[in-house]
Enzyme design. Sequence first.
Site, PDB file in Angstrom:
ATOM      1  N   LYS A 104      26.256 -37.048  30.219  1.00 61.69           N
ATOM      2  CA  LYS A 104      25.712 -37.608  28.979  1.00 61.69           C
ATOM      3  C   LYS A 104      24.356 -36.970  28.697  1.00 61.69           C
ATOM      4  O   LYS A 104      23.488 -36.923  29.573  1.00 61.69           O
ATOM      5  CB  LYS A 104      25.572 -39.125  29.132  1.00 61.69           C
ATOM      6  CG  LYS A 104      25.216 -39.853  27.854  1.00 61.69           C
ATOM      7  CD  LYS A 104      25.190 -41.362  28.101  1.00 61.69           C
ATOM      8  CE  LYS A 104      24.835 -42.130  26.842  1.00 61.69           C
ATOM      9  NZ  LYS A 104      24.746 -43.591  27.099  1.00 61.69           N
ATOM     10  N   HIS A 106      22.316 -37.929  26.088  1.00 56.83           N
ATOM     11  CA  HIS A 106      21.464 -38.798  25.290  1.00 56.83           C
ATOM     12  C   HIS A 106      21.352 -40.155  25.988  1.00 56.83           C
ATOM     13  O   HIS A 106      22.020 -40.392  26.989  1.00 56.83           O
ATOM     14  CB  HIS A 106      22.035 -38.979  23.872  1.00 56.83           C
ATOM     15  CG  HIS A 106      23.411 -39.578  23.856  1.00 56.83           C
ATOM     16  ND1 HIS A 106      24.540 -38.837  24.118  1.00 56.83           N
ATOM     17  CD2 HIS A 106      23.827 -40.851  23.636  1.00 56.83           C
ATOM     18  CE1 HIS A 106      25.606 -39.616  24.040  1.00 56.83           C
ATOM     19  NE2 HIS A 106      25.198 -40.847  23.757  1.00 56.83           N
TER      20      HIS A 106
END
Length: 220
Positions: A104, A106
């Site tokens: 991921k 963000h």
Amino acid sequence: MEYTYKENFIKFMVESGVLKFGEFTLKSGRIAPYFINTGNYKTGKQLAKLGEYYAACIAENGLEADTMVGPAYKGIPLSVTTAIALYNKYGKEVNYCFDRKEEKDHGEGGLFVGKQLTDGEKVIIIEDVMTSGKALREILPKLKATAKINIVGMIISVDRREKALGSELSAVAEAKKEFGVDVYSVVTMDDIIQAIEKGVIEGKEHLPAMYAYRELYGAK
């Protein structure tokens, strides 16, 4: 009759429709007299019991760890229920985490959800079964890239104790040889055979095929 936790686990697998006997063509092409489909665990009650058996295996082998790691996807609920069972049954509070298929970029970011691993942390990898060692091969680089952890071991539900393709070793033995990871199972194929022999579960008509399969494909 009072059963051991291993015998109770075998009964539990049969009652859950996870362990079946007959004639099954495996991914390897081998014709096996029994089949294990962990996808048939589908209720909260089953999952709670499953965690208790994993926790019993950890306790029996004297393993101590800070965190349960569940490789996505099947390992995710297994790591959670094992952590819960370790607390409820043994009073041991441990962390859990699982990997993302893609990192991921963000929010909190990272490869893992749950406990963020740190150097020196002792972890146990929780999986359903081991056929080729693929899950271990995929999760190890992620773990090593995150922190200098100490892998105490890997827990699986059943060790088929059969030769891997092109090898005289079982998948469990190959995991130790290739990765240096000790793999512990709640039960083995031999435990299943003994459970039939003792009448813990039905299926004595399948014993000749089980013996023959073990003789043909059993690992040393």
